[in-house]
Design an enzyme around this catalytic site. Sequence first.
Site, short mmCIF file in Angstrom:
data_model
loop_
_atom_site.label_atom_id
_atom_site.label_comp_id
_atom_site.label_asym_id
_atom_site.label_seq_id
_atom_site.Cartn_x
_atom_site.Cartn_y
_atom_site.Cartn_z
N HIS A 79 0.81 -1.23 0.00
CA HIS A 79 0.00 0.00 0.00
C HIS A 79 0.85 1.28 0.00
CE1 HIS A 79 0.86 0.04 4.30
NE2 HIS A 79 0.35 1.25 4.38
N ASP A 80 2.04 1.21 0.59
CA ASP A 80 2.87 2.42 0.72
C ASP A 80 4.09 2.40 -0.21
OD1 ASP A 80 1.71 4.27 2.38
OD2 ASP A 80 2.66 3.55 4.22
N LYS A 85 6.04 5.45 -1.23
CA LYS A 85 6.95 6.18 -0.32
C LYS A 85 8.41 6.03 -0.75
CE LYS A 85 4.32 6.74 3.87
NZ LYS A 85 4.09 6.26 5.23
N HIS A 119 2.60 10.06 -2.33
CA HIS A 119 2.96 8.63 -2.36
C HIS A 119 1.78 7.75 -2.79
CE1 HIS A 119 1.12 8.29 1.69
NE2 HIS A 119 1.06 7.01 1.43
N HIS A 164 -5.86 4.46 0.07
CA HIS A 164 -5.83 4.12 1.50
C HIS A 164 -5.82 5.33 2.42
CE1 HIS A 164 -1.45 4.36 0.65
NE2 HIS A 164 -1.30 4.67 1.92
N HIS A 165 -5.60 6.55 1.87
CA HIS A 165 -5.70 7.75 2.72
C HIS A 165 -7.00 8.51 2.47
CE1 HIS A 165 -1.83 7.63 4.71
NE2 HIS A 165 -1.29 7.25 3.55
N ASP A 191 -3.70 0.51 8.65
CA ASP A 191 -2.69 1.55 8.43
C ASP A 191 -2.69 2.54 9.61
OD1 ASP A 191 -0.88 3.25 7.15
OD2 ASP A 191 -2.42 4.26 6.00
FE LIG Z 1 0.24 5.69 3.09
#
Ligand SMILES: [Fe+2]
Length: 363
Positions: free
Chosen positions: A171-172, A175, A200, A225-226, A254
Amino acid sequence: MKEIKVNHLKVGDILAGSICCDHSYKLLLNKGTVITAEHLNKLKKYNYYGLCLVAEERDVAGVRLDLLNQLGNDKIKRAYLDMFVISKSIFENLEKGNPINIELAKETVDVVVEQIMDSSNIVLQLAAVHLVDDYTLSHMINVALYSGALAKCLNYSIQDIKDICFSGLLHDVGKAKIPKEILRKPDSLTPEEFSITKKHAEQGYQILCQEELVNDRVRQVALQHHERGDGSGYPYGLHHQEITLFSRLIAIADVYDALTSDRCYRGRVLPHESAEILMADCTLNRLDTELVKAFLKYIILYPLGTRVILSDGRLAQVIKVHADFPLRPVLEILEDDTVEGGHMAGIVDMISEPTIFIKQILS
Ligand SMILES: [Fe+2]
């Protein structure tokens, strides 16, 4: 990792590659196996004297192997270390602009999901105790474990659990494209730095769109996801019904893991306080209430090592969590003010002491 002769293998070594029989190609030992005396006997029995790859200390540097050994069986340890190695390699390769091995990441998730199906309680415990020093890697692994375990508890299909766990791991990934100085900044971010960090989500989506083996459900999690149900999230300010179920589920894992982890700009929030923050986000319609309720039912509120104050005033430390009674752990008494002189060590199993309850969590 290094290549050594199999007859130089010793108990405790970790295989960095599988060992197959020379003639029949039968799989003798899987990659990630922590070698025991039985394994050495098995290799002797098969008369296998070839070469094998073993992990060197630097491959697993930054993992608390002592705690991992204490908590898991061999299969779970293997699954955990595989996740660590693959997360590290994905991140390092993306930073250098190299291709990433999605096939291996997918295989790793399959093994992890097997362990989630077998013993989700141990898997949740592994996530709760934070075995990896590097926050970015720890977070990738933990979100995969938390979200996979939640999906299992919700009786999702195996394919859904695999996709959710895979989404958690990836998911990240965006980054990797954010400057480290910003990601590791010990102070609050400036508005400019924050807007760079927020990129990201879209960058992760773009990275995953280049990978054929990643399906759109997994890509959408990187992108969404944010997002928050009330429209306050990013990148698009979507509302509840516009956010995919998997993205809403990963958002919970998360937020919870971010809260309960030490960050460069603050210490970790205690599990029961984090649970309250998640519930507050539900009342604001930011997180999915039904999913949060299910998550809070299964997470480990008292990871090993947690120091607590008991209802009778004693200071104690969690040394074991019962799979069926997670709220009644086994404790080691560290300090006993109820006896004259102040100190008395001992073990209390809260299952057999029903009148005692945990009044406060210290750390
Ligand atoms: Fe994230």
